[in-house]
Design a protein around this motif. Structure first.
Motif, short mmCIF file in Angstrom:
data_model
loop_
_atom_site.label_atom_id
_atom_site.label_comp_id
_atom_site.label_asym_id
_atom_site.label_seq_id
_atom_site.Cartn_x
_atom_site.Cartn_y
_atom_site.Cartn_z
N ALA A 1 0.83 -1.21 0.00
CA ALA A 1 0.00 0.00 0.00
C ALA A 1 0.86 1.26 0.00
CB ALA A 1 -0.93 -0.01 1.21
N THR A 2 1.97 1.24 0.71
CA THR A 2 2.89 2.38 0.69
C THR A 2 3.42 2.62 -0.71
OG1 THR A 2 3.53 1.96 3.00
CG2 THR A 2 5.04 3.29 1.66
N ALA A 3 3.80 1.53 -1.39
CA ALA A 3 4.28 1.65 -2.76
C ALA A 3 3.19 2.20 -3.68
CB ALA A 3 4.76 0.30 -3.27
N ALA A 4 1.95 1.75 -3.46
CA ALA A 4 0.85 2.21 -4.29
C ALA A 4 0.61 3.71 -4.09
CB ALA A 4 -0.42 1.43 -3.95
N ALA A 5 0.70 4.18 -2.86
CA ALA A 5 0.51 5.62 -2.60
C ALA A 5 1.60 6.43 -3.27
CB ALA A 5 0.49 5.87 -1.09
N ALA A 6 2.85 5.95 -3.21
CA ALA A 6 3.94 6.66 -3.87
C ALA A 6 3.75 6.70 -5.38
CB ALA A 6 5.28 6.00 -3.52
N LEU A 7 3.28 5.61 -5.94
CA LEU A 7 3.03 5.56 -7.38
C LEU A 7 1.92 6.53 -7.78
CD1 LEU A 7 3.73 4.07 -10.05
CD2 LEU A 7 1.93 2.43 -9.47
N ARG A 8 0.87 6.57 -6.98
CA ARG A 8 -0.27 7.44 -7.27
C ARG A 8 0.12 8.92 -7.15
NH1 ARG A 8 -5.91 7.02 -6.54
NH2 ARG A 8 -6.83 9.04 -7.03
N LEU A 9 0.89 9.27 -6.12
CA LEU A 9 1.23 10.67 -5.87
C LEU A 9 2.47 11.13 -6.62
CD1 LEU A 9 0.64 10.69 -2.00
CD2 LEU A 9 -0.83 11.76 -3.73
N ARG A 10 3.27 10.15 -7.11
CA ARG A 10 4.55 10.45 -7.73
C ARG A 10 5.44 11.25 -6.78
NH1 ARG A 10 3.16 7.10 -11.21
NH2 ARG A 10 3.76 7.22 -13.41
N ARG A 11 5.35 10.88 -5.51
CA ARG A 11 6.19 11.47 -4.48
C ARG A 11 6.66 10.37 -3.54
NH1 ARG A 11 3.79 16.79 -1.68
NH2 ARG A 11 5.81 16.54 -0.62
N PRO A 12 7.81 10.53 -2.91
CA PRO A 12 8.27 9.50 -1.97
C PRO A 12 7.33 9.39 -0.77
CG PRO A 12 10.05 11.01 -2.56
CD PRO A 12 8.79 11.63 -3.07
N VAL A 13 7.03 8.16 -0.37
CA VAL A 13 6.16 7.90 0.77
C VAL A 13 6.86 6.89 1.68
CG1 VAL A 13 3.92 7.05 1.57
CG2 VAL A 13 4.08 8.37 -0.56
N LYS A 14 6.82 7.18 2.96
CA LYS A 14 7.51 6.35 3.95
C LYS A 14 6.53 5.90 5.02
CE LYS A 14 11.54 6.70 7.05
NZ LYS A 14 12.62 7.64 7.47
N TRP A 15 6.64 4.62 5.39
CA TRP A 15 5.83 4.07 6.48
C TRP A 15 6.72 3.32 7.44
CZ3 TRP A 15 5.07 -1.44 6.96
CH2 TRP A 15 4.31 -1.81 8.07
N ILE A 16 6.58 3.62 8.73
CA ILE A 16 7.29 2.89 9.78
C ILE A 16 6.25 2.38 10.78
CG2 ILE A 16 8.99 3.01 11.64
CD1 ILE A 16 10.22 3.21 8.88
N GLU A 17 6.26 1.10 11.01
CA GLU A 17 5.30 0.47 11.92
C GLU A 17 5.64 0.81 13.37
OE1 GLU A 17 3.53 -3.97 11.90
OE2 GLU A 17 5.69 -3.85 12.27
N ASP A 18 4.64 1.24 14.14
CA ASP A 18 4.91 1.46 15.56
C ASP A 18 4.76 0.13 16.31
OD1 ASP A 18 2.16 1.06 16.16
OD2 ASP A 18 1.73 3.20 16.10
N ARG A 19 5.20 0.12 17.57
CA ARG A 19 5.23 -1.14 18.30
C ARG A 19 3.83 -1.67 18.59
NH1 ARG A 19 8.93 -4.76 18.00
NH2 ARG A 19 10.53 -3.17 18.32
N LYS A 20 2.86 -0.80 18.78
CA LYS A 20 1.50 -1.28 19.02
C LYS A 20 1.01 -2.05 17.80
CE LYS A 20 -3.28 0.18 19.72
NZ LYS A 20 -4.22 1.32 19.86
N ASP A 21 1.16 -1.46 16.62
CA ASP A 21 0.73 -2.17 15.42
C ASP A 21 1.53 -3.45 15.21
OD1 ASP A 21 -1.17 -0.26 14.93
OD2 ASP A 21 0.00 0.81 13.42
N ALA A 22 2.81 -3.41 15.56
CA ALA A 22 3.65 -4.60 15.40
C ALA A 22 3.15 -5.74 16.26
CB ALA A 22 5.10 -4.28 15.75
N LEU A 23 2.66 -5.43 17.46
CA LEU A 23 2.20 -6.48 18.37
C LEU A 23 0.79 -6.95 18.05
CD1 LEU A 23 3.59 -5.14 21.76
CD2 LEU A 23 4.15 -7.34 20.72
#
Length: 824
Positions: free
Chosen positions: A302-324
């Motif tokens: 989904a991060t890659a899809a957003a970058a492709l759609r916007l033609r801008r770099p997009v970054k996602w970092i998972e927080d520990r709550k979501d990781a657990l």
């Protein structure tokens, strides 16, 4: 075939054939043996030496580059709107208010991005496997708390979090299925309409004819019903991704922390409607994976899809709550197993029913079959079992989906087998270690009732050495003295093997849509004589930059500093399956060795042409090629740099049968059942009468992973694995309430052991080299984790022996021990 300890190896190296294989222990195909050469801290073979890790100067000084360290000009930050219900229909998803939040640039749901599904398949009949698609972003249906519904993209991480708060989602809630028993109950709600009785996998691969008669005639039948808790693999670095579109290359570049970059490329291209050529996946330094990152996640796509759609770099970092709570989990399994024994203690038969709670979806590419298929195929383990029947099932529930986690079912089924032997020993009135000896496989190669052929190992030797160590240290006397004084001390063992180096033939038996197995390597020498190695493996803490470089440098007689490893870039590595299942040295390392040998042959052919002699009359020697028949200054040896300059800069002088440049490639696969590492773990545990607390006083591990390329790295793998195994045995678990709400959202709830809870660990290394690959090595990445739960649980039960109570559920909690001690 007898395994040797390092002290028994002659002249301090791994044997006398030049490849590090002890005499009489098989061979390694190809080549005439590595030349002597200047290596790391002195001349001599590199294989078998604990040379300093090449990664350490960068990583220990803070110069490592992980996904969260990366950026691009104008980078945007993504977070995900996630389901707050475990099971329901989405009746409304309103992102308008999100888009008005200051700093938010865009918000997309599945329809906005037009994403395809992630679908993992097994080619099995419908009664054995039910295919279920996992949407990148959920559409009309949510199946666990934390399932991603939409992606919010903002100028900074804080605005992205603010955007999440503005999202409005309405649900028509359904009754969630939160346990294996609920999933299989008559009339249970269906997590997927296609999956009858919420079962994704249902296989019965073995059923020995007449097995019921075996049990009817047995002197003793023992039964173990065991459960293990749901865990998170808990890599230090959570998942993350940084994507951007490169106009010049006409590529979507996705930087992510994955163990399987080529598989991520395949899924990203499919979901985004791109050619695979138009997707480049690059993996920077990675802070652990443990299997969690060897499947393809929804968020990175989904991060890659957003970058492709916007033609801008997009970054996602998972927080520990979501990781657990929302990342891939593992380990929640239920075993009901019977074993039949003769009066002399021989095991006669094994009958098992295995149910694995795999959560809401099949992971890609392994599917929900990853745990039950492993357990059903390999349950007999190190023991001679003449009759076997098993049923393995994967059920789906309203929990985060499961993925492989270090060991994949082996910590669980080894625990069950070792509990069976402990229980049988008590009922038969024999020593449990002796009962194991009577049943261990000792003649190799051995083809088991499960159709798997086991290559030579040191099963008996490892058990004997582990027991002897604890006896000589006086722990048996201390246990008896403690009992006489009213204190609780117990000794437990686990004896097991670990199939490693799964090739295409072994993976094909699972009937996956994508069949992993082989790997590719390229070894290239530049005009100055330095070497670059590319491999399809993917290091996430296993020291590949050191061990794989050791293999190449050893073959070529180069200083280790002259060799650099490259991996994790789908544009630079033609193809590779990544790192999982303890395959990197056994398969990836074999490919590196074969490629290095081919490069060495090219160097010898260049030198032979200069001397007008057959190339077979030359040899590599300390960074040069020399004549075998001339060992003085009459015909000087030719340095690699001189030959490399010739190959690159003066192609017109090359023999007609040699192409310009110095590059060699090789592939390696295993067309049999793989190879088996083995080990025995011994544990001493003390129980607190007042609190039920468990303290581990002693830990001994005797392991055999064949040739240890770098013994210090092997020890690190063992120690880290044991720590994770202890964590699963005593501490870590995620539970769910009746609504499907996970219990652990942070480290206050998810109990992770510290160094204080991990005992000192003594390691002994035996060596029974693998004769069927190019390195002599067997995998070692998962063994520590596999043996620890069984050994710890057996030690706890030994300490409880006077109470008449036995525990068969992991993790073992102080509450459970306290109840057992006090008759509750």
């Amino acid at each position: 075939m007898t395994a040797r300890t390092p002290e028994e190896r002659h002249d301090g190296h791994r044997g006398g054939d030049g490849y590090g294989v002890p005499d009489g222990h098989g061979h390694r195909p190809g080549g005439a043996g590595p030349p002597d050469g200047p290596h790391a801290d002195g001349p001599g073979p590199l294989i078998g030496r604990s040379v300093p890790r090449k990664e350490d100067p960068r990583l220990l000084t803070g110069r490592g580059r992980f996904v969260d360290d990366l950026t691009e000009p104008g980078v945007l930050h993504a977070q995900f709107v996630r389901s707050t219900v475990a099971h329901g229909e989405v009746t409304a998803l309103d992102l308008d208010a999100v888009r008005r939040v200051p700093g938010v640039v865009a918000a997309f749901d599945a329809t906005d991005l037009g994403l395809g599904d992630i679908t993992a398949r097994l080619h099995r009949p419908p009664e054995e496997f039910t295919e279920t698609a996992m949407p990148v972003l959920a559409r009309r249906r949510v199946r666990y708390i934390g399932e991603p519904l939409a992606v919010v993209v903002a100028r900074d991480p804080y605005a992205a979090e603010d955007g999440l708060e503005a999202a409005r989602v309405a649900y028509d809630e359904r009754e969630p299925v939160v346990s294996e028993a609920a999933a299989l109950a008559d009339g249970a709600p269906l997590v997927h309409e296609a999956a009858a009785r919420n079962t994704l996998v249902d296989v019965a691969p073995f059923a020995t004819e007449g097995i019921d008669d075996v049990f009817a005639a047995a002197h003793r039948v023992v039964r173990v019903e065991a459960r293990t808790g749901r865990q998170n693999a808990l890599p230090l670095e959570t998942r993350g991704a940084l994507a951007h579109w490169d106009d010049r290359a006409e590529q979507l570049v996705l930087r992510t922390c994955t163990q399987v970059p080529h598989q991520v490329r395949t899924v990203a291209a499919g979901c985004l409607g791109l050619d695979e050529r138009a997707v480049r996946v690059v993996v920077p330094d990675m802070g652990g994976g443990f299997g969690l990152k060897c499947v393809v996640g929804r968020e990175e796509i989904a991060t890659a899809a957003a970058a492709l759609r916007l033609r801008r770099p997009v970054k996602w970092i998972e927080d520990r709550k979501d990781a657990l709570t929302a990342s891939f989990l593992a380990r929640e399994q239920h075993y009901d197993v019977r074993a039949a024994f003769a009066a002399d203690g021989r095991i006669l038969g094994l009958d098992a029913d295995i149910v694995c709670d795999m959560g809401a979806y099949s992971c890609y590419p392994f599917t929900a079959g990853i745990e039950p298929l492993m357990a059903a195929a390999e349950l007999p383990g190190v023991y001679r079992v003449p009759a076997y029947r098993v049923r393995g099932r994967a059920v789906t529930t309203n929990k985060a989906p499961s993925a492989p986690y270090r060991g994949v079912s082996r910590p669980q089924y080894v625990m069950v087998m070792e509990r069976l032997f402990e229980r049988a020993a008590r009922e038969l009135g024999v020593d449990a270690v002796e009962l194991r000896r009577r049943n261990l496989i000792t003649d190799f190669p051995y083809t088991g009732i499960n159709g798997i052929t086991y290559d030579p190992g040191s099963y008996r030797e490892s058990l004997d050495l582990c027991e002897r160590t604890l006896r000589e240290e006086g722990w048996y006397e201390r246990r008896d003295a403690a009992a006489a004084a009213g204190r609780r001390l117990g000794i437990g063992y686990a004896c097991f093997n670990e199939r490693t180096g799964y090739g295409s033939a072994a993976f094909a038996q699972r009937r996956m849509d994508m069949v992993p197995g082989y790997d590719l390597a390229e070894v290239r020498m530049d005009p100055g004589g330095a070497v670059s190695v590319t491999t399809g493996t993917m290091s996430h803490g296993q020291s590949h930059e050191t061990t794989l470089a050791q293999i190449a440098a050893d073959v070529l007689g180069l200083d280790l500093a002259k060799v650099k490893l490259h991996q994790g870039d789908t544009d630079r590595v033609p193809y590779g399956w990544g790192t999982f299942a303890s395959r990197s040295v056994t398969i990836g390392g074999s490919a590196v060795r074969l490629a290095a040998e081919r490069l060495g042959e090219k160097l010898r052919r260049l030198a032979a042409a200069r001397w007008d002699v057959p190339w077979e009359e030359t040899e590599l020697h300390r960074g040069t090629v020399r004549r075998r028949d001339v060992r003085d200054t009459e015909v000087p040896a030719v340095p690699y740099a001189e030959l490399a300059a010739l190959a690159h800069f003066r192609a017109h002088l090359l023999p007609k049968d040699l192409e310009p440049g110095l590059t060699a490639t090789a592939s390696f696969d295993v067309f049999h059942d793989g190879t088996f590492s083995n080990a025995t773990h011994g544990v001493v545990a003390a129980l607190d009468e007042d609190t039920g607390g468990i303290t581990l006083l002693r830990y001994v591990c005797v392991e055999d992973c064949g040739v240890a390329i770098n013994p210090q790295v092997v020890e690190g793998q063992c120690r880290g694995g044991i720590a994770q195994g202890i964590a699963g045995a005593l501490f870590e678990q995620i539970t769910y309430d009746e609504r499907g709400e996970p219990s652990a959202t942070g480290f206050l709830d998810y109990k992770v052991p510290t160094a204080q809870e991990i005992p000192d660990i003594t390691l002994f290394h035996l060596e029974t080299p693998c004769a069927s690959n190019a390195t002599g090595a067997k995998g070692v990445g998962e063994g520590g984790t596999i043996g620890a739960p069984a050994a710890v649980l057996n030690a706890v039960n030994d300490a409880l022996r006077a109470t008449g109570t036995e525990l068969d559920t992991l993790p073992v909690t102080p509450e459970a021990v306290h109840r057992a001690l006090h008759g509750a």
